[in-house]
Design an enzyme around this catalytic site. Structure first.
Site, mmCIF file in Angstrom:
data_model
loop_
_atom_site.group_PDB
_atom_site.id
_atom_site.type_symbol
_atom_site.label_atom_id
_atom_site.label_comp_id
_atom_site.label_asym_id
_atom_site.label_seq_id
_atom_site.Cartn_x
_atom_site.Cartn_y
_atom_site.Cartn_z
ATOM 1 N N ILE A 236 0.852 -1.206 0.000
ATOM 2 C CA ILE A 236 0.000 0.000 0.000
ATOM 3 C C ILE A 236 0.878 1.243 0.000
ATOM 4 O O ILE A 236 0.384 2.348 0.198
ATOM 5 C CB ILE A 236 -0.960 0.050 1.211
ATOM 6 C CG1 ILE A 236 -0.215 -0.120 2.544
ATOM 7 C CG2 ILE A 236 -2.065 -0.984 1.096
ATOM 8 C CD1 ILE A 236 0.532 1.019 3.086
ATOM 9 N N ARG A 238 4.309 2.573 -2.103
ATOM 10 C CA ARG A 238 4.555 3.151 -3.425
ATOM 11 C C ARG A 238 5.039 2.016 -4.316
ATOM 12 O O ARG A 238 5.812 1.150 -3.869
ATOM 13 C CB ARG A 238 5.628 4.248 -3.365
ATOM 14 C CG ARG A 238 5.143 5.592 -2.855
ATOM 15 C CD ARG A 238 4.182 6.289 -3.835
ATOM 16 N NE ARG A 238 3.690 7.560 -3.333
ATOM 17 C CZ ARG A 238 2.550 7.753 -2.673
ATOM 18 N NH1 ARG A 238 1.757 6.725 -2.413
ATOM 19 N NH2 ARG A 238 2.184 8.954 -2.286
ATOM 20 N N GLU A 267 2.486 3.337 -12.431
ATOM 21 C CA GLU A 267 1.094 3.739 -12.308
ATOM 22 C C GLU A 267 0.719 4.800 -13.342
ATOM 23 O O GLU A 267 1.530 5.716 -13.561
ATOM 24 C CB GLU A 267 0.939 4.354 -10.906
ATOM 25 C CG GLU A 267 -0.240 3.835 -10.166
ATOM 26 C CD GLU A 267 -0.149 4.208 -8.694
ATOM 27 O OE1 GLU A 267 0.624 3.564 -7.969
ATOM 28 O OE2 GLU A 267 -0.864 5.136 -8.284
ATOM 29 N N HIS A 285 -5.174 2.434 -6.381
ATOM 30 C CA HIS A 285 -4.621 3.429 -5.440
ATOM 31 C C HIS A 285 -5.735 4.081 -4.610
ATOM 32 O O HIS A 285 -5.923 5.300 -4.637
ATOM 33 C CB HIS A 285 -3.804 4.483 -6.210
ATOM 34 C CG HIS A 285 -2.758 5.132 -5.361
ATOM 35 N ND1 HIS A 285 -1.498 5.439 -5.817
ATOM 36 C CD2 HIS A 285 -2.790 5.538 -4.070
ATOM 37 C CE1 HIS A 285 -0.799 6.014 -4.861
ATOM 38 N NE2 HIS A 285 -1.570 6.083 -3.777
HETATM 39 P P1 NAP Z 1 5.997 7.514 8.062
HETATM 40 O O1 NAP Z 1 5.228 7.728 9.319
HETATM 41 O O2 NAP Z 1 7.077 8.460 7.703
HETATM 42 O O3 NAP Z 1 6.556 6.016 8.095
HETATM 43 C C1 NAP Z 1 7.497 5.524 7.220
HETATM 44 C C2 NAP Z 1 8.293 4.468 7.946
HETATM 45 O O4 NAP Z 1 9.184 3.843 7.011
HETATM 46 C C3 NAP Z 1 9.142 5.032 9.082
HETATM 47 O O5 NAP Z 1 8.969 4.248 10.229
HETATM 48 C C4 NAP Z 1 10.559 4.939 8.521
HETATM 49 O O6 NAP Z 1 11.559 4.691 9.479
HETATM 50 C C5 NAP Z 1 10.452 3.732 7.627
HETATM 51 N N1 NAP Z 1 11.500 3.751 6.613
HETATM 52 C C6 NAP Z 1 11.818 4.752 5.760
HETATM 53 N N2 NAP Z 1 12.852 4.396 4.984
HETATM 54 C C7 NAP Z 1 13.198 3.141 5.368
HETATM 55 C C8 NAP Z 1 14.178 2.228 4.944
HETATM 56 N N3 NAP Z 1 15.030 2.535 3.955
HETATM 57 N N4 NAP Z 1 14.260 1.033 5.567
HETATM 58 C C9 NAP Z 1 13.412 0.716 6.561
HETATM 59 N N5 NAP Z 1 12.449 1.526 6.998
HETATM 60 C C10 NAP Z 1 12.330 2.729 6.411
HETATM 61 O O7 NAP Z 1 5.013 7.537 6.806
HETATM 62 P P2 NAP Z 1 3.479 7.049 6.750
HETATM 63 O O8 NAP Z 1 2.577 8.186 7.048
HETATM 64 O O9 NAP Z 1 3.353 5.772 7.519
HETATM 65 O O10 NAP Z 1 3.361 6.760 5.177
HETATM 66 C C11 NAP Z 1 4.167 5.788 4.560
HETATM 67 C C12 NAP Z 1 4.014 5.849 3.055
HETATM 68 O O11 NAP Z 1 2.773 5.289 2.659
HETATM 69 C C13 NAP Z 1 3.959 7.259 2.456
HETATM 70 O O12 NAP Z 1 5.254 7.820 2.297
HETATM 71 C C14 NAP Z 1 3.262 7.047 1.139
HETATM 72 O O13 NAP Z 1 4.179 6.845 0.089
HETATM 73 C C15 NAP Z 1 2.456 5.779 1.359
HETATM 74 N N6 NAP Z 1 1.006 6.044 1.319
HETATM 75 C C16 NAP Z 1 0.227 5.391 0.402
HETATM 76 C C17 NAP Z 1 -1.119 5.663 0.353
HETATM 77 C C18 NAP Z 1 -2.033 4.993 -0.633
HETATM 78 O O14 NAP Z 1 -2.990 5.629 -1.078
HETATM 79 N N7 NAP Z 1 -1.811 3.738 -0.971
HETATM 80 C C19 NAP Z 1 -1.722 6.576 1.234
HETATM 81 C C20 NAP Z 1 -0.890 7.208 2.161
HETATM 82 C C21 NAP Z 1 0.480 6.940 2.205
HETATM 83 P P3 NAP Z 1 12.008 5.734 10.634
HETATM 84 O O15 NAP Z 1 11.106 5.427 11.773
HETATM 85 O O16 NAP Z 1 13.421 5.388 10.896
HETATM 86 O O17 NAP Z 1 11.807 7.107 10.047
#
Ligand code: NAP
Length: 319
Positions: A236, A238, A267, A285
């Site tokens: 879910i 990217r 996409e 999406h």
């Molecule tokens: P978030 O709170 O920033 O969480 C991202 C997590 O990924 C953090 O815990 C981060 O670690 C971890 N991370 C980042 N890079 C990493 C890596 N290289 N290796 C391991 N872990 C890593 O973001 P969120 O709000 O949960 O959203 C996550 C993503 O979901 C968004 O960026 C977006 O692309 C996607 N999304 C998709 C939809 C959809 O419609 N399908 C909707 C909303 C969001 P740290 O704790 O160390 O920072």
């Protein structure tokens, strides 16, 4: 005099608020992403722009853009990997996003995909619609029971935690996770020290890391090779976090049991190979696609625009 540009039609409440706050609000009626010339024009003509997924503000867009009129790109969405934040900053343009507003809705779509994939819901629905269902019997379309299984979450941020909580509290699942840093969590979970170890333990693997250079193709053949053949894979986050060719190969040889996808590498193109497999659930999406959620995202983006254009630090600045 503040002039702002919204690159897509947005819910009425969001438009009304933008019109209350800014002198001039231009709404682009098309739903397709902006082209490079349109992005450059937007930077030159408006004080603030509210872009979204697909509007590829790459470094190239900012080339030759000295002192653009635009001071802020207030992205509609939490994921901002379509914006080159460093290039924006160098051009004097702030970037903001909409964290939090999207969390529960996106976690709900992850649950939808987990259940649809494990319980063969898409396949079953197609069977009924095709008029081919011959009636209930004890061994018809047996799927995987999700209660009490182990979920492996890759990226234990806001959305990862909301998914883990639903899996643990709602379905009694054990939670394993892989994350860049250690997390303080409000539920029991074990941190895996590698993707391989997570893949070996999980019955359901869910991807919830942001897109971008750091995570590009982070998931590939190695992870699928380490997964249990009975396990399901859900993305879910990217599309480009996952090597889609490797995913297709793993599904085609039965290396994994099924996949549930909300996002795709190129996409809105979805490979025919994915579309033709019965054990793959495909959503367009839909993560945040609910009116209240899109309103909340829009309000956040408008608040960020307003702050940036009034000399304040926007609440959700990312650069
Ligand atoms: P978030 O709170 O920033 O969480 C991202 C997590 O990924 C953090 O815990 C981060 O670690 C971890 N991370 C980042 N890079 C990493 C890596 N290289 N290796 C391991 N872990 C890593 O973001 P969120 O709000 O949960 O959203 C996550 C993503 O979901 C968004 O960026 C977006 O692309 C996607 N999304 C998709 C939809 C959809 O419609 N399908 C909707 C909303 C969001 P740290 O704790 O160390 O920072």
């Amino acid at each position: 005099m503040s002039r702002v540009y919204l690159t897509r039609p947005l819910p009425d409440r969001v438009l009304a608020r933008a019109r209350d706050l800014f002198d001039e609000v231009e709404v682009r009626e098309e739903t397709a992403p902006l082209k490079i010339g349109q992005m450059r024009a937007a930077l030159a003509l408006y004080d603030g722009v509210l872009p979204t997924l697909g509007d590829m503000f790459s470094a190239e867009v900012f080339l030759d853009t000295e002192n653009p009129r635009c001071k802020v790109l207030a992205n509609f969405g939490v994921g901002y990997n379509h914006i080159d934040v460093r290039a924006a900053r160098a051009a004097g343009v702030m970037v903001t996003n909409t964290p939090g507003a999207v969390t529960d809705a996106t976690a709900d779509i992850a649950m939808t995909l987990i259940l649809m994939s494990a319980r063969r819901a898409g396949e079953g629905e197609r069977l009924v619609r095709a008029g081919k269902w011959e009636g209930w019997h004890p061994t018809q379309m047996l799927g995987m029971h999700v209660s009490g299984k182990t979920v492996g979450i890759i990226g234990m941020g806001r959305i990862g935690q909301a998914i883990a909580q639903r899996c643990h509290m709602g379905f009694g699942m054990d939670v394993v996770y892989y994350n860049r840093s250690e997390k303080e969590l409000a539920f029991p979970a074990t941190r895996a020290d590698s993707l391989q170890s997570l893949a070996e333990q999980a019955d359901i693997v869910v991807v919830a890391v942001p897109g971008g250079a750091e995570t590009h193709h982070m998931i590939g053949a190695d992870l699928f090779a380490a997964m249990k053949p009975t396990a399901h894979f859900v993305n879910i986050a990217r599309g480009d976090v996952v090597n889609e060719v490797a995913l297709i190969a793993a599904l085609q040889v039965g290396r994994i049991a099924g996949a549930g996808l909300d996002v795709y590498e190129h996409e809105p193109e979805v490979p025919n190979a994915l579309r033709s497999m019965e054990n793959v659930t495909l959503l367009p999406h839909l993560g945040t696609a609910a009116l209240e959620v899109r309103e909340a995202m829009g309000m956040m983006a408008v608040d960020n625009l307003y702050a940036a254009l009034h000399g304040e630090t926007p609440p959700n600045l990312v650069n």
